[in-house]
Motif scaffolding. Structure first.
Motif, PDB file in Angstrom:
ATOM      1  N   VAL A  75       0.846  -1.195   0.000  1.00 14.97           N
ATOM      2  CA  VAL A  75       0.000   0.000   0.000  1.00 14.97           C
ATOM      3  C   VAL A  75       0.877   1.239   0.000  1.00 14.97           C
ATOM      4  CG1 VAL A  75      -1.675   1.365   1.302  1.00 14.97           C
ATOM      5  CG2 VAL A  75      -1.929  -1.127   1.174  1.00 14.97           C
ATOM      6  N   TYR A  76       0.692   2.089  -1.014  1.00 17.86           N
ATOM      7  CA  TYR A  76       1.340   3.399  -1.006  1.00 17.86           C
ATOM      8  C   TYR A  76       0.328   4.414  -0.500  1.00 17.86           C
ATOM      9  CZ  TYR A  76       3.747   7.645  -2.298  1.00 17.86           C
ATOM     10  OH  TYR A  76       4.366   8.873  -2.238  1.00 17.86           O
ATOM     11  N   ARG A 110      -0.412  -7.752  -4.614  1.00 17.00           N
ATOM     12  CA  ARG A 110      -1.064  -6.614  -5.252  1.00 17.00           C
ATOM     13  C   ARG A 110      -0.474  -5.329  -4.686  1.00 17.00           C
ATOM     14  NH1 ARG A 110      -7.332  -4.446  -4.933  1.00 17.00           N
ATOM     15  NH2 ARG A 110      -7.463  -3.704  -7.088  1.00 17.00           N
ATOM     16  N   PHE A 111      -0.510  -4.238  -5.477  1.00 13.52           N
ATOM     17  CA  PHE A 111       0.026  -2.937  -5.083  1.00 13.52           C
ATOM     18  C   PHE A 111      -1.052  -1.895  -5.362  1.00 13.52           C
ATOM     19  CE2 PHE A 111       3.881   0.109  -5.958  1.00 13.52           C
ATOM     20  CZ  PHE A 111       3.558   0.834  -4.823  1.00 13.52           C
ATOM     21  N   VAL A 112      -1.486  -1.165  -4.320  1.00 15.27           N
ATOM     22  CA  VAL A 112      -2.568  -0.194  -4.465  1.00 15.27           C
ATOM     23  C   VAL A 112      -2.180   1.122  -3.801  1.00 15.27           C
ATOM     24  CG1 VAL A 112      -4.279  -2.055  -4.447  1.00 15.27           C
ATOM     25  CG2 VAL A 112      -3.772  -0.817  -2.318  1.00 15.27           C
ATOM     26  N   ILE A 113      -3.005   2.142  -4.065  1.00 15.30           N
ATOM     27  CA  ILE A 113      -2.862   3.453  -3.433  1.00 15.30           C
ATOM     28  C   ILE A 113      -4.001   3.658  -2.442  1.00 15.30           C
ATOM     29  CG2 ILE A 113      -2.981   5.952  -3.802  1.00 15.30           C
ATOM     30  CD1 ILE A 113      -1.701   5.506  -6.527  1.00 15.30           C
ATOM     31  N   VAL A 114      -3.668   4.157  -1.260  1.00 18.62           N
ATOM     32  CA  VAL A 114      -4.667   4.585  -0.281  1.00 18.62           C
ATOM     33  C   VAL A 114      -4.373   6.038   0.063  1.00 18.62           C
ATOM     34  CG1 VAL A 114      -5.539   4.302   2.062  1.00 18.62           C
ATOM     35  CG2 VAL A 114      -5.048   2.291   0.681  1.00 18.62           C
ATOM     36  N   THR A 115      -5.413   6.850   0.113  1.00 17.85           N
ATOM     37  CA  THR A 115      -5.224   8.266   0.410  1.00 17.85           C
ATOM     38  C   THR A 115      -6.276   8.742   1.388  1.00 17.85           C
ATOM     39  OG1 THR A 115      -4.973  10.471  -0.581  1.00 17.85           O
ATOM     40  CG2 THR A 115      -6.669   9.040  -1.521  1.00 17.85           C
ATOM     41  N   GLN A 116      -5.998   9.853   2.054  1.00 17.39           N
ATOM     42  CA  GLN A 116      -6.951  10.434   2.982  1.00 17.39           C
ATOM     43  C   GLN A 116      -8.051  11.219   2.259  1.00 17.39           C
ATOM     44  OE1 GLN A 116      -7.325  10.076   6.191  1.00 17.39           O
ATOM     45  NE2 GLN A 116      -5.424   9.072   6.822  1.00 17.39           N
ATOM     46  N   ALA A 127      -7.944   9.989 -12.437  1.00 20.71           N
ATOM     47  CA  ALA A 127      -8.224  10.180 -13.861  1.00 20.71           C
ATOM     48  C   ALA A 127      -7.525  11.422 -14.398  1.00 20.71           C
ATOM     49  CB  ALA A 127      -9.736  10.292 -14.075  1.00 20.71           C
ATOM     50  N   ARG A 128      -7.469  12.465 -13.582  1.00 16.49           N
ATOM     51  CA  ARG A 128      -6.876  13.737 -14.028  1.00 16.49           C
ATOM     52  C   ARG A 128      -5.398  13.571 -14.372  1.00 16.49           C
ATOM     53  NH1 ARG A 128      -8.079  17.093  -9.668  1.00 16.49           N
ATOM     54  NH2 ARG A 128     -10.176  17.058 -10.548  1.00 16.49           N
ATOM     55  N   VAL A 129      -4.686  12.764 -13.571  1.00 17.25           N
ATOM     56  CA  VAL A 129      -3.249  12.618 -13.804  1.00 17.25           C
ATOM     57  C   VAL A 129      -2.900  11.378 -14.619  1.00 17.25           C
ATOM     58  CG1 VAL A 129      -2.674  13.905 -11.726  1.00 17.25           C
ATOM     59  CG2 VAL A 129      -2.877  11.415 -11.607  1.00 17.25           C
ATOM     60  N   GLY A 130      -3.897  10.563 -14.970  1.00 15.78           N
ATOM     61  CA  GLY A 130      -3.630   9.381 -15.783  1.00 15.78           C
ATOM     62  C   GLY A 130      -3.040   8.221 -15.014  1.00 15.78           C
ATOM     63  N   ASN A 131      -3.273   8.172 -13.701  1.00 19.28           N
ATOM     64  CA  ASN A 131      -2.717   7.088 -12.888  1.00 19.28           C
ATOM     65  C   ASN A 131      -3.380   5.757 -13.238  1.00 19.28           C
ATOM     66  OD1 ASN A 131      -2.614   5.369 -10.216  1.00 19.28           O
ATOM     67  ND2 ASN A 131      -0.964   6.873 -10.085  1.00 19.28           N
ATOM     68  N   LYS A 132      -2.595   4.671 -13.196  1.00 17.90           N
ATOM     69  CA  LYS A 132      -3.085   3.352 -13.603  1.00 17.90           C
ATOM     70  C   LYS A 132      -3.368   2.416 -12.425  1.00 17.90           C
ATOM     71  CE  LYS A 132      -2.389   4.586 -17.865  1.00 17.90           C
ATOM     72  NZ  LYS A 132      -3.547   4.951 -18.715  1.00 17.90           N
ATOM     73  N   MET A 133      -3.102   2.844 -11.203  1.00 18.49           N
ATOM     74  CA  MET A 133      -3.243   1.960 -10.054  1.00 18.49           C
ATOM     75  C   MET A 133      -4.656   1.989  -9.480  1.00 18.49           C
ATOM     76  SD  MET A 133       0.417   2.810  -8.227  1.00 18.49           S
ATOM     77  CE  MET A 133       0.238   1.570  -6.945  1.00 18.49           C
ATOM     78  N   ALA A 134      -4.963   1.023  -8.630  1.00 21.22           N
ATOM     79  CA  ALA A 134      -6.239   1.008  -7.917  1.00 21.22           C
ATOM     80  C   ALA A 134      -6.140   1.930  -6.705  1.00 21.22           C
ATOM     81  CB  ALA A 134      -6.574  -0.414  -7.477  1.00 21.22           C
ATOM     82  N   TRP A 135      -7.146   2.776  -6.515  1.00 19.94           N
ATOM     83  CA  TRP A 135      -7.152   3.753  -5.429  1.00 19.94           C
ATOM     84  C   TRP A 135      -8.241   3.428  -4.412  1.00 19.94           C
ATOM     85  CZ3 TRP A 135      -5.110   9.176  -5.357  1.00 19.94           C
ATOM     86  CH2 TRP A 135      -4.074   9.351  -6.287  1.00 19.94           C
ATOM     87  N   TYR A 136      -7.931   3.689  -3.149  1.00 22.10           N
ATOM     88  CA  TYR A 136      -8.890   3.534  -2.054  1.00 22.10           C
ATOM     89  C   TYR A 136      -8.763   4.738  -1.127  1.00 22.10           C
ATOM     90  CZ  TYR A 136      -9.152  -1.307  -3.611  1.00 22.10           C
ATOM     91  OH  TYR A 136      -9.319  -2.436  -4.369  1.00 22.10           O
ATOM     92  N   SER A 137      -9.848   5.023  -0.425  1.00 24.07           N
ATOM     93  CA  SER A 137      -9.856   6.154   0.507  1.00 24.07           C
ATOM     94  C   SER A 137      -9.956   5.652   1.942  1.00 24.07           C
ATOM     95  CB  SER A 137     -11.040   7.065   0.211  1.00 24.07           C
ATOM     96  OG  SER A 137     -11.196   8.031   1.241  1.00 24.07           O
ATOM     97  N   THR A 138      -9.183   6.292   2.819  1.00 26.94           N
ATOM     98  CA  THR A 138      -9.270   6.029   4.257  1.00 26.94           C
ATOM     99  C   THR A 138      -9.827   7.251   4.984  1.00 26.94           C
ATOM    100  OG1 THR A 138      -8.014   5.282   6.197  1.00 26.94           O
ATOM    101  CG2 THR A 138      -6.874   6.763   4.690  1.00 26.94           C
ATOM    102  N   ALA A 139     -10.558   8.091   4.237  1.00 25.94           N
ATOM    103  CA  ALA A 139     -11.089   9.330   4.820  1.00 25.94           C
ATOM    104  C   ALA A 139     -12.040   9.052   5.985  1.00 25.94           C
ATOM    105  CB  ALA A 139     -11.806  10.142   3.742  1.00 25.94           C
ATOM    106  N   ASN A 140     -12.761   7.948   5.924  1.00 23.92           N
ATOM    107  CA  ASN A 140     -13.721   7.619   6.969  1.00 23.92           C
ATOM    108  C   ASN A 140     -13.259   6.432   7.812  1.00 23.92           C
ATOM    109  OD1 ASN A 140     -15.636   9.623   6.086  1.00 23.92           O
ATOM    110  ND2 ASN A 140     -16.083   8.274   4.356  1.00 23.92           N
ATOM    111  N   SER A 141     -11.971   6.217   7.855  1.00 24.38           N
ATOM    112  CA  SER A 141     -11.408   5.091   8.578  1.00 24.38           C
ATOM    113  C   SER A 141     -10.140   5.529   9.307  1.00 24.38           C
ATOM    114  CB  SER A 141     -11.079   3.957   7.600  1.00 24.38           C
ATOM    115  OG  SER A 141     -10.270   2.970   8.203  1.00 24.38           O
ATOM    116  N   ALA A 142      -9.822   4.848  10.391  1.00 27.43           N
ATOM    117  CA  ALA A 142      -8.586   5.132  11.131  1.00 27.43           C
ATOM    118  C   ALA A 142      -7.393   4.410  10.528  1.00 27.43           C
ATOM    119  CB  ALA A 142      -8.754   4.707  12.593  1.00 27.43           C
TER     120      ALA A 142
END
Length: 229
Positions: A75-76, A110-116, A127-142
């Motif tokens: 996870v990045y 697997r290698f994914v992106i997680v962001t706040q 989509a704006r930057v053309g990234n090819k990885m799977a993204w997930y949000s931890t905005a509502n998680s600790a």
């Protein structure tokens, strides 16, 4: 073309080979040390994780499901600044490198992106930057805060192991530890002038500029990757 800077001295073939051979001794020692570090990493204990729920492209997803059936997960943690059109250029550039990740499947990983950032904004940025990885949000998680990437914090990289529905944290790094897991800096570091940043130990007369000043911005990265900015 770079002009006006000093260049390495020109020597005969024998002298050049002698200098390469001397450097190779140190390079091989560094390689062996990295092998030893990797061996120690494989022997680290692990930490049991709680049952975190993240937000994915199709809604809530348990951390164990982020593995997508694999047993290992990298996870990045992408830095996120609220209400900004362009996010951290370092994170944007780092993750833009990984356009072909299928090879990890052979290693059950697997290698994914997680962001706040909120998932809708995160996917729009992807989509704006053309990234090819799977993204997930931890905005509502600790989850992010608990693994070294809190809201407003820096970037980080975590590795996890899954056993059925149980998830364990096995390794973590940040700052320049993350840099080693890329191809951009290793390529730049073999160039005669290197990164050309002021903090580096370079001969007198070599080009040197403020740190980060030669890095492309996020908008430039999006343009390079053909994304719609």
């Amino acid at each position: 073309m770079m002009t006006g800077f000093r260049v390495p001295p020109v020597v005969d073939r024998q002298t050049w080979q002698r200098e390469i051979d001397a450097l190779r001794v140190r390079e091989k020692a560094a390689t062996r040390e990295l092998d030893a570090i990797a061996a120690q990493r494989r022997r680290l204990p692990m930490l049991a994780m709680d049952g975190y729920v993240l937000e994915g492209e199709h809604g809530p997803v348990r951390l164990a499901e982020v593995f997508d059936g694999k047993s290992q997960l990298i996870v990045y943690h992408h830095m996120w600044s609220p209400d900004q059109r362009w996010q951290c250029p370092g994170c944007t550039g780092y993750t833009a490198q990984f356009t072909r990740l299928e090879f990890l499947s052979a290693y059950d990983a697997r290698f994914v992106i997680v962001t706040q950032g909120p998932i809708d904004q995160a996917l729009a940025y992807k989509a704006r930057v053309g990234n090819k990885m799977a993204w997930y949000s931890t905005a509502n998680s600790a989850f992010g805060a608990d693994v070294g990437a809190p809201p407003g914090g820096g970037f980080a990289l975590n590795v996890f192991l899954r056993q059925a529905d149980a998830v364990y944290r096995t390794w973590y790094t940040d700052r320049r530890g993350v840099e080693q897991l890329s191809h951009t800096f290793p390529l730049i570091d073999v160039l005669p002038y290197g990164r050309q940043e002021q903090w580096q130990d370079s001969p007198d007369g070599w080009p040197q500029y403020p740190t980060y000043s030669r890095w492309p911005g996020s908008a430039e990265i999006a343009q390079l990757y053909g994304a719609h900015s």
